[in-house]
Scaffold this motif. Sequence first.
Motif, mmCIF file in Angstrom:
data_model
loop_
_atom_site.group_PDB
_atom_site.id
_atom_site.type_symbol
_atom_site.label_atom_id
_atom_site.label_comp_id
_atom_site.label_asym_id
_atom_site.label_seq_id
_atom_site.Cartn_x
_atom_site.Cartn_y
_atom_site.Cartn_z
ATOM 1 N N ALA A 81 -24.283 -40.439 -15.067
ATOM 2 C CA ALA A 81 -24.598 -40.310 -16.498
ATOM 3 C C ALA A 81 -23.720 -41.200 -17.366
ATOM 4 O O ALA A 81 -23.391 -40.856 -18.493
ATOM 5 C CB ALA A 81 -24.473 -38.850 -16.939
ATOM 6 N N SER A 82 -23.345 -42.362 -16.840
ATOM 7 C CA SER A 82 -22.463 -43.272 -17.577
ATOM 8 C C SER A 82 -22.924 -44.706 -17.372
ATOM 9 O O SER A 82 -23.140 -45.139 -16.236
ATOM 10 C CB SER A 82 -21.017 -43.122 -17.089
ATOM 11 O OG SER A 82 -20.569 -41.791 -17.247
ATOM 12 N N ASN A 98 -18.672 -41.371 -23.211
ATOM 13 C CA ASN A 98 -18.485 -40.137 -22.452
ATOM 14 C C ASN A 98 -19.774 -39.321 -22.467
ATOM 15 O O ASN A 98 -20.384 -39.130 -23.519
ATOM 16 C CB ASN A 98 -17.350 -39.333 -23.092
ATOM 17 C CG ASN A 98 -16.831 -38.239 -22.207
ATOM 18 O OD1 ASN A 98 -17.585 -37.576 -21.506
ATOM 19 N ND2 ASN A 98 -15.526 -38.030 -22.238
ATOM 20 N N TYR A 99 -20.189 -38.825 -21.298
ATOM 21 C CA TYR A 99 -21.455 -38.075 -21.268
ATOM 22 C C TYR A 99 -21.382 -36.725 -21.973
ATOM 23 O O TYR A 99 -22.405 -36.058 -22.154
ATOM 24 C CB TYR A 99 -22.000 -37.926 -19.847
ATOM 25 C CG TYR A 99 -21.121 -37.197 -18.848
ATOM 26 C CD1 TYR A 99 -20.799 -35.856 -19.003
ATOM 27 C CD2 TYR A 99 -20.651 -37.850 -17.707
ATOM 28 C CE1 TYR A 99 -20.024 -35.185 -18.072
ATOM 29 C CE2 TYR A 99 -19.879 -37.184 -16.764
ATOM 30 C CZ TYR A 99 -19.570 -35.859 -16.953
ATOM 31 O OH TYR A 99 -18.799 -35.198 -16.022
ATOM 32 N N THR A 100 -20.189 -36.316 -22.390
ATOM 33 C CA THR A 100 -20.076 -35.080 -23.178
ATOM 34 C C THR A 100 -20.156 -35.349 -24.680
ATOM 35 O O THR A 100 -20.173 -34.418 -25.481
ATOM 36 C CB THR A 100 -18.750 -34.358 -22.866
ATOM 37 O OG1 THR A 100 -17.648 -35.205 -23.227
ATOM 38 C CG2 THR A 100 -18.641 -33.999 -21.392
ATOM 39 N N MET A 132 -26.464 -36.967 -24.047
ATOM 40 C CA MET A 132 -25.892 -38.139 -23.397
ATOM 41 C C MET A 132 -25.844 -37.987 -21.876
ATOM 42 O O MET A 132 -25.715 -38.970 -21.148
ATOM 43 C CB MET A 132 -24.487 -38.399 -23.945
ATOM 44 C CG MET A 132 -23.947 -39.777 -23.656
ATOM 45 S SD MET A 132 -24.640 -41.043 -24.741
ATOM 46 C CE MET A 132 -23.482 -40.975 -26.108
ATOM 47 N N LEU A 133 -25.927 -36.745 -21.383
ATOM 48 C CA LEU A 133 -25.960 -36.519 -19.939
ATOM 49 C C LEU A 133 -27.230 -37.118 -19.334
ATOM 50 O O LEU A 133 -27.292 -37.384 -18.141
ATOM 51 C CB LEU A 133 -25.870 -35.018 -19.634
ATOM 52 C CG LEU A 133 -25.406 -34.594 -18.244
ATOM 53 C CD1 LEU A 133 -24.016 -35.147 -17.920
ATOM 54 C CD2 LEU A 133 -25.396 -33.084 -18.118
ATOM 55 N N SER A 135 -28.703 -40.374 -19.176
ATOM 56 C CA SER A 135 -28.241 -41.728 -19.537
ATOM 57 C C SER A 135 -29.348 -42.544 -20.198
ATOM 58 O O SER A 135 -29.068 -43.438 -21.005
ATOM 59 C CB SER A 135 -27.686 -42.454 -18.311
ATOM 60 O OG SER A 135 -28.635 -42.509 -17.277
ATOM 61 N N GLN A 138 -29.094 -42.197 -23.793
ATOM 62 C CA GLN A 138 -28.054 -43.044 -24.385
ATOM 63 C C GLN A 138 -28.627 -44.402 -24.774
ATOM 64 O O GLN A 138 -28.321 -44.938 -25.852
ATOM 65 C CB GLN A 138 -26.898 -43.244 -23.397
ATOM 66 C CG GLN A 138 -25.794 -44.140 -23.954
ATOM 67 C CD GLN A 138 -24.689 -44.453 -22.962
ATOM 68 O OE1 GLN A 138 -24.119 -45.539 -22.986
ATOM 69 N NE2 GLN A 138 -24.369 -43.511 -22.091
ATOM 70 N N HIS A 158 -25.386 -48.554 -14.401
ATOM 71 C CA HIS A 158 -24.692 -47.284 -14.183
ATOM 72 C C HIS A 158 -23.329 -47.581 -13.569
ATOM 73 O O HIS A 158 -23.129 -48.623 -12.928
ATOM 74 C CB HIS A 158 -25.510 -46.368 -13.278
ATOM 75 C CG HIS A 158 -26.599 -45.648 -14.022
ATOM 76 N ND1 HIS A 158 -27.898 -46.124 -14.084
ATOM 77 C CD2 HIS A 158 -26.580 -44.500 -14.759
ATOM 78 C CE1 HIS A 158 -28.629 -45.291 -14.822
ATOM 79 N NE2 HIS A 158 -27.857 -44.307 -15.239
ATOM 80 N N THR A 182 -31.447 -38.620 -15.481
ATOM 81 C CA THR A 182 -31.291 -39.712 -16.447
ATOM 82 C C THR A 182 -32.403 -39.742 -17.496
ATOM 83 O O THR A 182 -32.261 -40.421 -18.514
ATOM 84 C CB THR A 182 -31.317 -41.079 -15.735
ATOM 85 O OG1 THR A 182 -32.587 -41.220 -15.083
ATOM 86 C CG2 THR A 182 -30.194 -41.189 -14.706
#
Length: 457
Positions: A81-82, A98-100, A132-133, A135, A138, A158, A182
């Motif tokens: 997730a980044s 940050n995925y949080t 954001m988790l 991706s 995002q 990723h 994703t």
Amino acid sequence: MSEKVTAVFDIGKTNKKFFLFDDDFQEIYRDYTKIPEIRDEDGYPTEDLEALKSWLKDVFNNILKSEKYNVKAINFSTYGASLVHLDENGNPLTYLYNYTKEIDESVIEDFYKKYGPQEDFSKKTGSPRAGMLNSGMQLYWIKMTKPEVFKKIRYSLHLPQYLSYIFTGVPVTEFTSIGCHTSLWDYEKRDYHDWVYHEKIHLILPPIVSTETSFNMNYNGYRIKIGVGIHDSSSALLPYVRSVKKSFILVSTGTWSISFNPFSDSKLTPEEVEKGCINYMRINGKAVKASRIFLGNEYRKQVEFLADYYKAPKDFHKKIDFNYDVYYELIKDFEPQFKWFNFQTENMPAKTSLNFDKIEHAYHQLMVELVLIQIDSIKTVAGDNKVYKLFVDGGFTDNNVYIQLLSHYLRNMTLRTTKSSLGSALGAAIAISDKKLNSKFLKKNYSLKKHVPFIIK
């Protein structure tokens, strides 16, 4: 003569680890560090990409110079997730968000208005609404709120593939990263979801390659096979998939308790989506049905509550073993007594109300309630399939009460616990190896232990 080894970088949110494995996948060297977080443009904590890159190169270059080891291959396992967004020169354009980090709700609402309904979308992509988790969300967020930045993105990678890119300069996308909640992948058509093409996101996603892909390269004068990286959860699952032939479920316990079923052919149902089921992906692109519960975090909070309530030492729980007589008394007129911190359950009371004099009884009550939630999670991913093997790894394997209760309530399954601090790192080494694993691999490398249900009196 120097020993032939496979190198693996295993990058977690907290610990950054480096391993060397011999031909039998035995760990022969490790190094690790913690890199302080930095702040993004909004002041939110995030990974320091430059510091991480420097550490990777320093560690690897030092090993290459060593006369003790002959590195034949290297691979990368990281959290998911980044994304790293690269410009036309291959340099990161933004922070590694940050995925949080929270996304403006209006952006998310706009997305589902265009490409929903949410339930149908989640079913197709195996991805619950998670900001954001997801991706892919995002990328949509950047396009909607930072259009000038989005225009400059040549590739979005990723994190596992970015680490590979640092060493190869070759941008790729691989299955386990794009298939992990994703919102990018449509499991029904086995391709990117239509929204990815509609928003032209596919133009900044590099070509998809198999997770087992590697590049034979000359790196600093050394001939090395360099892998494309792998998502850590899929990596931790790989040694089981490669060495166990019959269907099984793996329960990976820790802060999150995740139940994986790599053998489910059925698509996610609306009921499963509602229960929080998601899809991970095997290295061959096949879906892995998974159910997540915040069990470890809930356990930690409830144990702190019990220690305070009974004026007991904070580590009291480590000294309590399963007691059949206590359990038998509890289940005579069993009713839930704990109000959860992290989730809702159907019969949860409005507040925690304990009627026990002894902390041992209250602890058994807690564990019965938590294990019943765990069992529901396992049965959700098992579906109608007859699964006879159950593997449990992670922190709860040391919890005697948890294991005894789990084996009791799932008597139709053969329960085995495994121990390996190498999990995802070992999977990354296996992913780029041509070596076959046999049924003895887990016993040799994972301290495999069989558990028999207790006898009902």
